[in-house]
Design a protein around this motif. Structure first.
Motif, PDB file in Angstrom:
ATOM      1  N   LEU A  78      15.276 -11.723  36.182  1.00 24.06           N
ATOM      2  CA  LEU A  78      13.858 -12.171  37.058  1.00 24.06           C
ATOM      3  C   LEU A  78      13.911 -13.849  36.997  1.00 24.06           C
ATOM      4  N   SER A  79      14.248 -14.226  35.924  1.00 30.18           N
ATOM      5  CA  SER A  79      14.362 -15.773  36.029  1.00 30.18           C
ATOM      6  C   SER A  79      15.214 -16.423  37.085  1.00 30.18           C
ATOM      7  N   ASN A  81      16.107 -15.258  39.526  1.00 30.17           N
ATOM      8  CA  ASN A  81      15.941 -14.813  40.908  1.00 30.17           C
ATOM      9  C   ASN A  81      14.587 -15.310  41.280  1.00 30.17           C
ATOM     10  N   ARG A  82      13.999 -16.424  40.764  1.00 33.70           N
ATOM     11  CA  ARG A  82      12.689 -16.845  41.249  1.00 33.70           C
ATOM     12  C   ARG A  82      12.374 -17.049  42.562  1.00 33.70           C
ATOM     13  N   GLU A  83      13.558 -17.518  43.252  1.00 32.00           N
ATOM     14  CA  GLU A  83      13.218 -18.019  44.687  1.00 32.00           C
ATOM     15  C   GLU A  83      12.930 -16.795  45.422  1.00 32.00           C
ATOM     16  N   LYS A  85      10.535 -13.923  46.654  1.00 28.78           N
ATOM     17  CA  LYS A  85       9.025 -13.999  47.100  1.00 28.78           C
ATOM     18  C   LYS A  85       8.622 -12.742  46.205  1.00 28.78           C
ATOM     19  N   TYR A  86       7.742 -13.179  45.273  1.00 29.54           N
ATOM     20  CA  TYR A  86       6.925 -12.515  44.661  1.00 29.54           C
ATOM     21  C   TYR A  86       7.822 -11.956  43.163  1.00 29.54           C
ATOM     22  N   SER A  87       8.828 -12.448  43.115  1.00 32.87           N
ATOM     23  CA  SER A  87       9.482 -12.340  41.831  1.00 32.87           C
ATOM     24  C   SER A  87       8.935 -12.951  40.789  1.00 32.87           C
ATOM     25  N   SER A  88       8.127 -14.171  40.915  1.00 33.78           N
ATOM     26  CA  SER A  88       7.422 -14.766  39.839  1.00 33.78           C
ATOM     27  C   SER A  88       6.222 -13.911  39.298  1.00 33.78           C
ATOM     28  N   LEU A  91       7.963 -11.297  37.264  1.00 34.64           N
ATOM     29  CA  LEU A  91       8.400 -11.821  35.995  1.00 34.64           C
ATOM     30  C   LEU A  91       6.988 -12.056  35.111  1.00 34.64           C
ATOM     31  N   SER A  92       5.940 -12.451  35.616  1.00 23.58           N
ATOM     32  CA  SER A  92       4.862 -12.882  34.701  1.00 23.58           C
ATOM     33  C   SER A  92       4.386 -11.430  34.158  1.00 23.58           C
TER      34      SER A  92
END
Length: 184
Positions: A78-79, A81-83, A85-88, A91-92
C-alpha cells in the motif's frame, strides 16, 4: 468487513453510472506479492483451524507471526501505491490495525464487552478457550486498545476497529471511483 465494503463499493459505483470492467484499469505495484501473501495467510489459517495434526498445531501456535508478516507486506505494498486515489485511507486503516496486532503477538485484541453487545457469544467462548488464531480477548495489558476491535456492529453480529472503518470506507470510495472512471 472487507467483502461488505467491496459489495458496497460496487453498488455505489453502479449507482453512479460506473462499469465493473473499469476496475481492470487499476495498476498496482507489487500486486503479485500482495496476492501471494494474502492467499498464503488464508491457506495457512485454513490448515491451522480445519486439520488436527502436528503441522496444523504448529501453524496455529505460530499464526501470530504469519499474521504480522502478512500485515507488513500489505502495508509495504500500500505504501508503494500511495499515488492510487484512496489508497492512503486504506493504508491508514491497516496501520491502525497493525499496532494492536503487533503488540499482541500477531492477534487482534477484541473487547469482550463489544462481543457481548454484538451478540456474538460463540466467538466469545472460542476466544476464551484460545481457539481463534487471529484474535485474542483484550486485557488490561493490551496496548493500543483504542485501535483494537471495540466497535460492536449488532446488525451483523461482529466487532470491528477504527482501522476496519478506514479500510472499508477507502475500499468503497476506491471501487466506486474506479468504476466511474475519468469524467470529462
Amino acid at each position: 468487513m472487507i467483502i461488505l465494503s467491496i459489495v458496497l463499493g460496487i453498488l455505489l459505483g453502479l449507482a453512479r453510472g460506473g462499469k465493473l470492467s473499469n476496475i481492470n484499469k487499476l495498476k498496482v505495484n507489487y500486486f503479485l506479492v500482495l496476492i501471494i501473501a494474502v492467499i498464503a495467510n488464508v491457506i495457512l489459517l485454513f490448515i491451522s483451524t480445519k486439520f488436527n495434526n502436528s503441522i496444523s498445531k504448529l501453524i496455529f501456535d505460530n499464526f501470530g507471526y504469519i499474521n504480522i508478516i502478512t500485515f507488513i507486506i500489505i502495508i509495504a505494498v500500500l505504501s508503494a501505491n500511495r499515488e492510487i486515489k484512496y489508497s492512503s485511507l486504506i493504508l491508514s486503516g491497516f496501520i491502525l490495525n497493525f499496532l494492536p496486532i503487533f503488540f499482541s503477538k500477531g492477534k487482534m485484541p477484541v473487547s469482550a464487552k463489544a462481543i457481548i453487545k454484538a451478540k456474538d457469544l460463540d466467538s466469545l467462548i472460542l476466544l476464551n478457550e484460545g481457539r481463534i488464531a487471529t484474535h485474542t480477548i483484550m486485557t488490561n495489558e493490551t496496548k493500543f486498545k483504542i485501535f483494537a476491535d471495540t466497535i460492536a456492529i449488532k446488525t451483523f453480529h461482529f466487532v470491528i476497529s477504527a482501522g476496519d472503518i478506514l479500510i472499508g470506507i477507502g475500499l468503497i470510495l476506491l471501487i466506486s471511483h474506479l468504476m466511474v472512471g475519468e469524467r470529462t
